[in-house]
Motif scaffolding. Structure first.
Motif, PDB file in Angstrom:
ATOM      1  N   PRO A   1       2.284  19.416 -11.109  1.00  0.00           N
ATOM      2  CA  PRO A   1       3.278  20.046 -10.234  1.00  0.00           C
ATOM      3  C   PRO A   1       2.735  21.173  -9.377  1.00  0.00           C
ATOM      4  N   GLY A   2       1.618  21.775  -9.798  1.00  0.00           N
ATOM      5  CA  GLY A   2       1.083  22.893  -9.026  1.00  0.00           C
ATOM      6  C   GLY A   2       0.010  22.502  -8.038  1.00  0.00           C
ATOM      7  N   ASN A   3      -0.335  21.205  -7.977  1.00  0.00           N
ATOM      8  CA  ASN A   3      -1.422  20.767  -7.095  1.00  0.00           C
ATOM      9  C   ASN A   3      -0.883  19.773  -6.085  1.00  0.00           C
ATOM     10  N   ARG A   4      -0.508  20.264  -4.918  1.00  0.00           N
ATOM     11  CA  ARG A   4       0.068  19.396  -3.894  1.00  0.00           C
ATOM     12  C   ARG A   4      -0.936  19.029  -2.797  1.00  0.00           C
ATOM     13  N   THR A   5      -2.080  19.717  -2.729  1.00  0.00           N
ATOM     14  CA  THR A   5      -3.006  19.500  -1.625  1.00  0.00           C
ATOM     15  C   THR A   5      -3.445  18.056  -1.552  1.00  0.00           C
ATOM     16  N   ASN A   6      -3.906  17.490  -2.665  1.00  0.00           N
ATOM     17  CA  ASN A   6      -4.366  16.105  -2.673  1.00  0.00           C
ATOM     18  C   ASN A   6      -3.233  15.147  -2.337  1.00  0.00           C
ATOM     19  N   GLN A   7      -2.031  15.459  -2.800  1.00  0.00           N
ATOM     20  CA  GLN A   7      -0.894  14.587  -2.525  1.00  0.00           C
ATOM     21  C   GLN A   7      -0.588  14.539  -1.028  1.00  0.00           C
ATOM     22  N   PHE A   8      -0.573  15.696  -0.385  1.00  0.00           N
ATOM     23  CA  PHE A   8      -0.304  15.720   1.054  1.00  0.00           C
ATOM     24  C   PHE A   8      -1.436  15.050   1.839  1.00  0.00           C
ATOM     25  N   ASP A   9      -2.678  15.259   1.414  1.00  0.00           N
ATOM     26  CA  ASP A   9      -3.801  14.603   2.098  1.00  0.00           C
ATOM     27  C   ASP A   9      -3.671  13.089   2.006  1.00  0.00           C
ATOM     28  N   SER A  10      -3.325  12.594   0.817  1.00  0.00           N
ATOM     29  CA  SER A  10      -3.161  11.145   0.635  1.00  0.00           C
ATOM     30  C   SER A  10      -2.019  10.610   1.485  1.00  0.00           C
ATOM     31  N   LEU A  11      -0.932  11.341   1.548  1.00  0.00           N
ATOM     32  CA  LEU A  11       0.216  10.907   2.348  1.00  0.00           C
ATOM     33  C   LEU A  11      -0.115  10.887   3.837  1.00  0.00           C
ATOM     34  N   LEU A  12      -0.843  11.892   4.311  1.00  0.00           N
ATOM     35  CA  LEU A  12      -1.221  11.910   5.732  1.00  0.00           C
ATOM     36  C   LEU A  12      -2.129  10.731   6.059  1.00  0.00           C
ATOM     37  N   ASP A  13      -3.113  10.452   5.214  1.00  0.00           N
ATOM     38  CA  ASP A  13      -3.981   9.293   5.443  1.00  0.00           C
ATOM     39  C   ASP A  13      -3.167   8.010   5.499  1.00  0.00           C
ATOM     40  N   ALA A  14      -2.189   7.887   4.598  1.00  0.00           N
ATOM     41  CA  ALA A  14      -1.368   6.677   4.558  1.00  0.00           C
ATOM     42  C   ALA A  14      -0.519   6.540   5.823  1.00  0.00           C
ATOM     43  N   VAL A  15       0.035   7.646   6.304  1.00  0.00           N
ATOM     44  CA  VAL A  15       0.850   7.596   7.526  1.00  0.00           C
ATOM     45  C   VAL A  15      -0.006   7.196   8.728  1.00  0.00           C
ATOM     46  N   ILE A  16      -1.190   7.764   8.820  1.00  0.00           N
ATOM     47  CA  ILE A  16      -2.075   7.436   9.951  1.00  0.00           C
ATOM     48  C   ILE A  16      -2.455   5.958   9.904  1.00  0.00           C
ATOM     49  N   ARG A  17      -2.765   5.434   8.712  1.00  0.00           N
ATOM     50  CA  ARG A  17      -3.094   4.010   8.599  1.00  0.00           C
ATOM     51  C   ARG A  17      -1.885   3.144   8.935  1.00  0.00           C
ATOM     52  N   GLN A  18      -0.722   3.526   8.424  1.00  0.00           N
ATOM     53  CA  GLN A  18       0.479   2.726   8.657  1.00  0.00           C
ATOM     54  C   GLN A  18       0.834   2.656  10.132  1.00  0.00           C
TER      55      GLN A  18
ATOM     56  N   ALA B   1       0.838  -1.204   0.000  1.00  0.00           N
ATOM     57  CA  ALA B   1       0.000   0.000   0.000  1.00  0.00           C
ATOM     58  C   ALA B   1       0.871   1.251   0.000  1.00  0.00           C
ATOM     59  N   GLN B   2       1.948   1.222   0.787  1.00  0.00           N
ATOM     60  CA  GLN B   2       2.864   2.361   0.806  1.00  0.00           C
ATOM     61  C   GLN B   2       3.470   2.597  -0.574  1.00  0.00           C
ATOM     62  N   LEU B   3       3.941   1.497  -1.207  1.00  0.00           N
ATOM     63  CA  LEU B   3       4.557   1.634  -2.526  1.00  0.00           C
ATOM     64  C   LEU B   3       3.557   2.159  -3.545  1.00  0.00           C
ATOM     65  N   SER B   4       2.313   1.684  -3.439  1.00  0.00           N
ATOM     66  CA  SER B   4       1.278   2.147  -4.357  1.00  0.00           C
ATOM     67  C   SER B   4       1.026   3.639  -4.183  1.00  0.00           C
ATOM     68  N   ILE B   5       0.923   4.060  -2.933  1.00  0.00           N
ATOM     69  CA  ILE B   5       0.681   5.476  -2.650  1.00  0.00           C
ATOM     70  C   ILE B   5       1.864   6.320  -3.127  1.00  0.00           C
ATOM     71  N   ILE B   6       3.075   5.853  -2.822  1.00  0.00           N
ATOM     72  CA  ILE B   6       4.272   6.605  -3.234  1.00  0.00           C
ATOM     73  C   ILE B   6       4.344   6.695  -4.754  1.00  0.00           C
ATOM     74  N   SER B   7       4.001   5.583  -5.442  1.00  0.00           N
ATOM     75  CA  SER B   7       4.007   5.588  -6.902  1.00  0.00           C
ATOM     76  C   SER B   7       2.980   6.573  -7.446  1.00  0.00           C
ATOM     77  N   ASP B   8       1.785   6.575  -6.840  1.00  0.00           N
ATOM     78  CA  ASP B   8       0.744   7.519  -7.271  1.00  0.00           C
ATOM     79  C   ASP B   8       1.187   8.958  -7.041  1.00  0.00           C
TER      80      ASP B   8
END
Length: 737
Positions: free
Chosen positions: A188-205, A172-179
């Protein structure tokens, strides 16, 4: 009742339990089978696989019992995990530790208990496989042995499940990192969704409850944290409104006398399972969700602290293994923060460059306008002087002065064209034109200069050159004029030849123009510099021959803009050949119509002309060029021209653009708005207006660019009057003089 005490290694034991990812997971058929088998082997009323958590015992598998957990302090298993031996209670009512235990005196009415510790491969006792009876009971040694075998099988199953779960989490981590990497490149100008996805992944992990990702900033007030993503833990209307107002731009936290502030102040990792006891704990606001455990991870770029990740409330607390398992995600977060900062810096640099380029373009355009206006007066007066009765010597002086003024104008145009090309604002067109006539006209312009130097000018047009070709003739003429002009300039003896050939460029064919001279040539080391702005072969060239050094730069960019190429071959002292190859365009956007207009005043019937021009010198030029044959009314500002136009009848209005009180564009719009059909021609030094189409010219029927020659003025007046009589407004014929 005697409550079970915690083992000395409780924090490590709890971490080992958490690391198995087994708490609060769905039923496992394999473990349920083991539990049922244990109950059957010894005839137990109840059989459990019980895991001893921080405050509870949770039943991963159960037979004969409906509840899923009980408090740890009344559990039998809490006692059993202190030893590797079986924990045997044959009769709980006769054991002072349990006689008054609510699990004995009430449901499930435990009378006898036998617990086999579940010991992991790392040596931690995480719980028990236990059998429970509602009557006094004693187990045989062989029954105990069988239960031990089942307990080891249960541990094996739990640990193998942990490996499967870890693989799933890593996948799941690799999939998220790949995405995230894909989004990083594509958006490159839209980081909000990327940070939200990363935070969700960290909380789950990490099995956390809530958290944040923040970047470290410093301003004149000090260092602070601004979030890129944060869990919504608002607990009332006020905090909910605050969150919604600031979450998109990022919440700012400037009070660093806190647990997460400790990470920012020191750059050190915080793994705190008793947050209230930490020296930097500052308490939490009333209503804030509980903070039972906290992991604060600093993020670095080299030695520089750039951000942090905070996660709260992992069951059993945080440890180094939790950090290790989340490290790939944390590294990805750091990379995204670095990339985001780099992107913002690039955007800022781009915006600054664009602003600087716009400012430069505006400066060049303004300077061009300011120079063109008095130059119109100079060239106009020289034209008037040249049409008067002068002696031969005086005519020669006028000719020299005119050539000097036109040379200055050429330099101005070179700088302006270079500026437009740099800004990407040079507009190209595709029209049908005759290559033979274009080539002859360009060469004709330079024949006088060539003949003055004793040079022969030759035109060699191949038989297969088509009679009509589609491209931008104005820009082709400019390119050829630049190259031929250089050939004449740098050739002292011999000849200059323009050779034109057809080329089989698909799908519409092409043209190849070769300019061949017998001039001074260009050293091989200097050839690469020729197409650079303001460059000539060497500094002595500028002193001897003059020029801006922009001509070839402009020629190359115009050629490339038309889809072609420009190349040169040269031998110092023997001559140079420039080759321009251009593809044809498939469809013409318009066609140039040749229309000869005499430079004589009597070309027109006498006209009533209203002239709006605030520059006195240019008023005199217009008066001198037109006043003998036409009736002129001259005014000096934009309001006056509107007043006069509304009260008197005119055949034509000549309108300067930069007028006091009201500019020429506004005055023209107001005159047209009142229903006037009088043609209006802009007399302007604004080169931008001259490149617009008819529909874009703010109501002007024609444009003459200052400084102008009398022929150019008469040509445009003729075109505008003919169009007005025929009722046409033809973009293709709407060409500035």
């Amino acid at each position: 009742m005697q409550a079970a005490i915690y083992p000395e290694n409780e924090s490590e034991r709890q971490a080992a339990l958490n690391d198995l990812f087994v708490l609060d997971t769905p039923e496992d058929t394999s473990l349920d089978d083991l539990t049922a088998l244990a109950a059957a082997l010894v005839g137990a009323d109840i059989a459990l696989i019980s895991l001893v958590d921080n405050e509870r015992q949770w039943f991963k598998s159960r037979v004969g019992l409906d509840i899923s957990e009980t408090p740890r302090d009344i559990s039998f298993c809490g006692h059993a995990i202190h030893s590797d031996e079986v924990f045997s209670i044959p009769d709980a009512l006769n054991d002072e530790r349990f006689a008054d235990n609510p699990l004995v005196t009430g449901q499930p009415n435990i009378r006898a208990y036998f617990g086999i510790p579940l010991k992991t491969a790392t040596g931690f006792r995480i719980g028990t496989l236990c059998t429970i009876f509602r009557e006094p009971k004693k187990l045989e040694d062989n029954q105990i042995t069988q239960l031990r075998i089942l307990a080891r099988a249960a541990v094996d199953r739990i640990e193998s499940r942990r490996s499967d779960e870890k693989l799933k989490r890593y996948a799941a981590q690799l999939s998220i990192i790949s995405d995230i990497q894909a989004e990083f490149i594509s958006q490159p100008g839209n980081r909000t969704n990327q940070f939200d996805s990363l935070l969700d992944a960290v909380i789950r992990q990490t099995d956390g409850e809530y958290g944040f990702i923040g970047e470290i900033h410093t301003d004149d007030q000090g260092t602070f944290l601004r979030t890129h993503a944060i869990t919504d833990i608002s607990w009332n209307a006020e905090t909910r409104e605050f969150y919604q107002q600031h979450v998109e731009s990022g919440l700012e936290f400037r009070n660093l006398d806190t647990l997460f502030g400790y990470v920012i102040r020191t750059g050190e990792l915080v793994l705190e399972n008793s947050p209230a006891n930490h020296p930097s704990a500052a308490g939490i606001p009333h209503g804030h969700p509980p903070l039972n455990s906290f992991m604060g991870v600093p993020l670095f770029r080299g030695k520089d602290l750039i951000g942090m990740v905070g996660v709260a409330n992992r069951p059993g607390g945080f440890d180094q293994q939790t950090l290790k398992d989340a490290r790939p995600l944390l590294n990805c977060i750091a990379a995204v923060i670095i990339g985001d900062a780099a992107h913002k810096a690039l955007v800022l640099a781009r915006d600054e460059a664009e602003r600087a380029n716009i400012a430069k373009s505006e400066f060049v355009a303004t300077m061009s306008h300011e120079i063109r206006t008095p130059m119109n007066g100079v060239l106009g007066m020289l034209q008037l002087l040249g049409r008067s009765n002068l002696e031969d010597t005086q005519m020669k002086w006028v000719g020299i002065a005119s050539q000097s003024a036109e040379s200055l104008l050429t330099i101005i145009d070179d700088v302006l064209d270079h500026s437009k090309l740099e800004a990407g604002k040079m507009e190209l067109e595709a029209v049908e034109f005759p290559p033979h006539e274009l080539s002859e006209s360009v060469l004709e312009l330079l024949k006088i200069k060539a003949e003055e130097k004793g040079l022969s000018c030759k035109l060699d047009i191949a038989d297969d050159v088509p009679p009509l070709f589609v491209s931008d003739p104005t820009r082709i003429r400019q390119v050829l004029y630049n190259i031929l002009g250089n050939a004449v300039k740098f050739t002292e003896t011999g000849s200059v030849t323009l050779k034109v050939e057809a080329t089989p460029v698909q799908p519409f064919g092409g043209l190849k123009f070769s300019v061949i001279d017998t001039g001074i040539g260009i050293d091989a080391n200097q050839q690469s510099k020729l197409f650079q702005p303001f460059a000539q072969a060497d500094s002595s060239t500028t002193r001897q021959f003059g020029g801006t050094g922009l001509g070839l730069t402009i020629s190359r960019r115009l050629t490339e803009g038309l889809g072609g190429t420009i190349e040169l071959s040269s031998v110092a002292g023997k001559g140079t050949t420039f080759t321009v190859e251009l593809p044809g365009s498939g469809k013409a956007s318009g066609a140039i119509e040749a229309q000869a207009v005499e430079e004589k005043d009597e070309t027109f019937r006498p006209l009533r002309i209203l002239v709006a021009e605030d520059n006195l010198l240019n008023q005199n030029v217009i008066r001198g060029l037109l006043g003998n044959a036409h009736e002129l009314t001259i005014c000096g500002d934009g309001e006056e021209v509107q007043t006069i136009a509304s009260k008197q009848s005119f055949d034509l209005i000549l309108m300067d653009i930069h007028l006091p009180k009201a500019d020429g564009i506004t005055a023209t719009a107001n005159i047209k708005a009142k229903g006037s059909a009088v043609p209006i021609v802009a007399l302007t030094a604004d080169t931008g207006l001259a490149t617009l189409t008819a529909g874009e010219r703010n109501g002007f029927d024609g444009v003459v660019l200052k400084p102008f020659k009398v022929r150019q003025l008469y040509e445009e007046i003729s075109r505008v009057l003919i169009a007005a009589q025929s009722g046409t407004d033809d973009d293709e014929r709407f060409a500035a003089g």
